[in-house]
Design a protein around this motif. Structure first.
Motif, PDB file in Angstrom:
ATOM      1  N   GLY A 111       0.788  -1.231   0.000  1.00  0.00           N
ATOM      2  CA  GLY A 111       0.000   0.000   0.000  1.00  0.00           C
ATOM      3  C   GLY A 111       0.816   1.276   0.000  1.00  0.00           C
ATOM      4  N   ILE A 112       2.130   1.170   0.167  1.00  0.00           N
ATOM      5  CA  ILE A 112       2.956   2.384   0.144  1.00  0.00           C
ATOM      6  C   ILE A 112       2.866   3.056  -1.226  1.00  0.00           C
ATOM      7  CG2 ILE A 112       5.312   3.286   0.297  1.00  0.00           C
ATOM      8  CD1 ILE A 112       5.873   1.158   2.401  1.00  0.00           C
ATOM      9  N   LEU A 113       2.721   2.258  -2.285  1.00  0.00           N
ATOM     10  CA  LEU A 113       2.640   2.806  -3.635  1.00  0.00           C
ATOM     11  C   LEU A 113       1.193   3.122  -4.024  1.00  0.00           C
ATOM     12  CD1 LEU A 113       5.349   0.579  -5.319  1.00  0.00           C
ATOM     13  CD2 LEU A 113       5.506   3.016  -4.742  1.00  0.00           C
ATOM     14  N   THR A 114       0.468   3.674  -3.083  1.00  0.00           N
ATOM     15  CA  THR A 114      -0.871   4.205  -3.317  1.00  0.00           C
ATOM     16  C   THR A 114      -0.893   5.606  -2.726  1.00  0.00           C
ATOM     17  OG1 THR A 114      -1.859   3.494  -1.210  1.00  0.00           O
ATOM     18  CG2 THR A 114      -1.841   1.869  -3.017  1.00  0.00           C
ATOM     19  N   ASP A 115      -2.037   6.245  -2.778  1.00  0.00           N
ATOM     20  CA  ASP A 115      -2.116   7.596  -2.229  1.00  0.00           C
ATOM     21  C   ASP A 115      -2.360   7.625  -0.719  1.00  0.00           C
ATOM     22  OD1 ASP A 115      -4.748   6.765  -2.137  1.00  0.00           O
ATOM     23  OD2 ASP A 115      -5.511   8.391  -3.390  1.00  0.00           O
ATOM     24  N   ARG A 116      -2.408   6.467  -0.073  1.00  0.00           N
ATOM     25  CA  ARG A 116      -2.753   6.383   1.352  1.00  0.00           C
ATOM     26  C   ARG A 116      -1.783   7.126   2.278  1.00  0.00           C
ATOM     27  NH1 ARG A 116      -7.159   4.564   3.591  1.00  0.00           N
ATOM     28  NH2 ARG A 116      -6.138   3.212   5.054  1.00  0.00           N
ATOM     29  N   TYR A 117      -0.512   7.146   1.941  1.00  0.00           N
ATOM     30  CA  TYR A 117       0.497   7.675   2.862  1.00  0.00           C
ATOM     31  C   TYR A 117       1.158   8.959   2.358  1.00  0.00           C
ATOM     32  CZ  TYR A 117      -0.177   2.959   4.585  1.00  0.00           C
ATOM     33  OH  TYR A 117      -0.743   1.796   5.061  1.00  0.00           O
ATOM     34  N   LEU A 118       0.675   9.512   1.256  1.00  0.00           N
ATOM     35  CA  LEU A 118       1.318  10.676   0.645  1.00  0.00           C
ATOM     36  C   LEU A 118       1.409  11.886   1.575  1.00  0.00           C
ATOM     37  CD1 LEU A 118      -0.098  10.601  -2.998  1.00  0.00           C
ATOM     38  CD2 LEU A 118       2.223  10.039  -2.243  1.00  0.00           C
ATOM     39  N   ALA A 120      -1.201   0.851  10.116  1.00  0.00           N
ATOM     40  CA  ALA A 120      -1.811   1.031  11.439  1.00  0.00           C
ATOM     41  C   ALA A 120      -2.190  -0.307  12.061  1.00  0.00           C
ATOM     42  CB  ALA A 120      -3.040   1.922  11.332  1.00  0.00           C
ATOM     43  N   ARG A 121      -2.578  -1.264  11.215  1.00  0.00           N
ATOM     44  CA  ARG A 121      -2.960  -2.583  11.727  1.00  0.00           C
ATOM     45  C   ARG A 121      -1.740  -3.419  12.112  1.00  0.00           C
ATOM     46  NH1 ARG A 121      -6.795  -2.313   7.354  1.00  0.00           N
ATOM     47  NH2 ARG A 121      -5.470  -3.695   6.149  1.00  0.00           N
ATOM     48  N   GLY A 122      -0.561  -3.034  11.640  1.00  0.00           N
ATOM     49  CA  GLY A 122       0.672  -3.701  12.059  1.00  0.00           C
ATOM     50  C   GLY A 122       0.900  -5.078  11.480  1.00  0.00           C
ATOM     51  N   GLY A 123       0.436  -5.333  10.275  1.00  0.00           N
ATOM     52  CA  GLY A 123       0.695  -6.615   9.625  1.00  0.00           C
ATOM     53  C   GLY A 123       2.105  -6.644   9.050  1.00  0.00           C
ATOM     54  N   PHE A 124       2.189  -6.889   7.758  1.00  0.00           N
ATOM     55  CA  PHE A 124       3.492  -6.933   7.100  1.00  0.00           C
ATOM     56  C   PHE A 124       4.104  -5.551   6.949  1.00  0.00           C
ATOM     57  CE2 PHE A 124       1.644 -10.942   5.622  1.00  0.00           C
ATOM     58  CZ  PHE A 124       2.667 -11.803   5.972  1.00  0.00           C
ATOM     59  N   LEU A 125       3.270  -4.529   6.896  1.00  0.00           N
ATOM     60  CA  LEU A 125       3.755  -3.157   6.797  1.00  0.00           C
ATOM     61  C   LEU A 125       3.754  -2.523   8.184  1.00  0.00           C
ATOM     62  CD1 LEU A 125       4.661  -0.754   5.067  1.00  0.00           C
ATOM     63  CD2 LEU A 125       2.243  -0.180   4.765  1.00  0.00           C
ATOM     64  N   LYS A 126       4.900  -2.112   8.607  1.00  0.00           N
ATOM     65  CA  LYS A 126       5.064  -1.492   9.926  1.00  0.00           C
ATOM     66  C   LYS A 126       5.170   0.028   9.768  1.00  0.00           C
ATOM     67  CE  LYS A 126       5.858  -5.582  11.841  1.00  0.00           C
ATOM     68  NZ  LYS A 126       4.776  -6.434  11.492  1.00  0.00           N
ATOM     69  N   PRO A 127       4.654   0.789  10.724  1.00  0.00           N
ATOM     70  CA  PRO A 127       4.748   2.253  10.630  1.00  0.00           C
ATOM     71  C   PRO A 127       6.179   2.749  10.424  1.00  0.00           C
ATOM     72  CG  PRO A 127       3.269   1.642  12.406  1.00  0.00           C
ATOM     73  CD  PRO A 127       3.915   0.358  11.905  1.00  0.00           C
ATOM     74  N   GLU A 128       7.147   2.085  11.029  1.00  0.00           N
ATOM     75  CA  GLU A 128       8.540   2.533  10.892  1.00  0.00           C
ATOM     76  C   GLU A 128       9.092   2.338   9.474  1.00  0.00           C
ATOM     77  OE1 GLU A 128       8.534  -1.530  12.956  1.00  0.00           O
ATOM     78  OE2 GLU A 128       7.447   0.332  13.209  1.00  0.00           O
TER      79      GLU A 128
END
Length: 153
Positions: free
Chosen positions: A47-54, A65-73
């Motif tokens: 999801g980093i390559l979407t507009d979610r975190y721009l 935020a849910r802390g699965g495979f993608l971590k906030p750090e």
């Protein structure tokens, strides 16, 4: 090994995105040479390559935020800068960032498909629209390479 067993390999499923290109130098050429298809998973880098975190924040309902495979750090200032620059390329081509990222993965001749982690119908429609993106010019591919090269594992 598969040849020795008489078992054909029809398709391979590696992780592959603009932010994770480890398969390019060795795996993708072998798949093409052997006539084996490829279905990339995580083509949007969780999801980093979407507009979610721009905007730089982590939406409450996001994967990070849910802390699965993608971590906030993992959503670092360097990654955000690169993603914003990629988004500018997408906008110049009349695409969303997600469409650009999917079209970029699908540009490989041996890439059969991509696996998307859609949670809404609109995400599926956006992904399908990526198949209609214009081919990438060499200059655009070179600019993408310059942007993502420092981020490669």
């Amino acid at each position: 090994m598969l040849r020795e067993l008489g078992t054909p390999c029809v398709i391979h499923q590696p992780r592959y995105s603009m932010l994770d290109r480890r398969v390019e130098p060795t795996l993708l050429p072998v798949l093409a040479e052997e006539g084996i298809g490829c279905i990339a998973f995580s083509p949007l880098a969780q999801g980093i390559l979407t507009d979610r975190y721009l905007k730089g924040d982590i939406p409450e309902d996001s994967r990070a935020a849910r802390g699965g495979f993608l971590k906030p750090e993992q959503i670092t200032p360097e990654r955000l800068d690169a993603v914003r620059r990629l988004n500018a390329i997408a906008q110049a081509r009349g695409l969303t960032l997600a469409r650009l990222a999917l079209a970029w993965v699908l540009r490989h001749e041996s890439m059969t498909s991509v696996l998307i982690g859609a949670s809404r119908p609109s995400q599926v429609l956006d992904a399908v629209a990526a198949t209609q993106a214009a081919p990438f010019e060499a200059e655009v591919l070179a600019e993408i390479d310059r942007i993502v090269a420092p981020l490669q594992p």
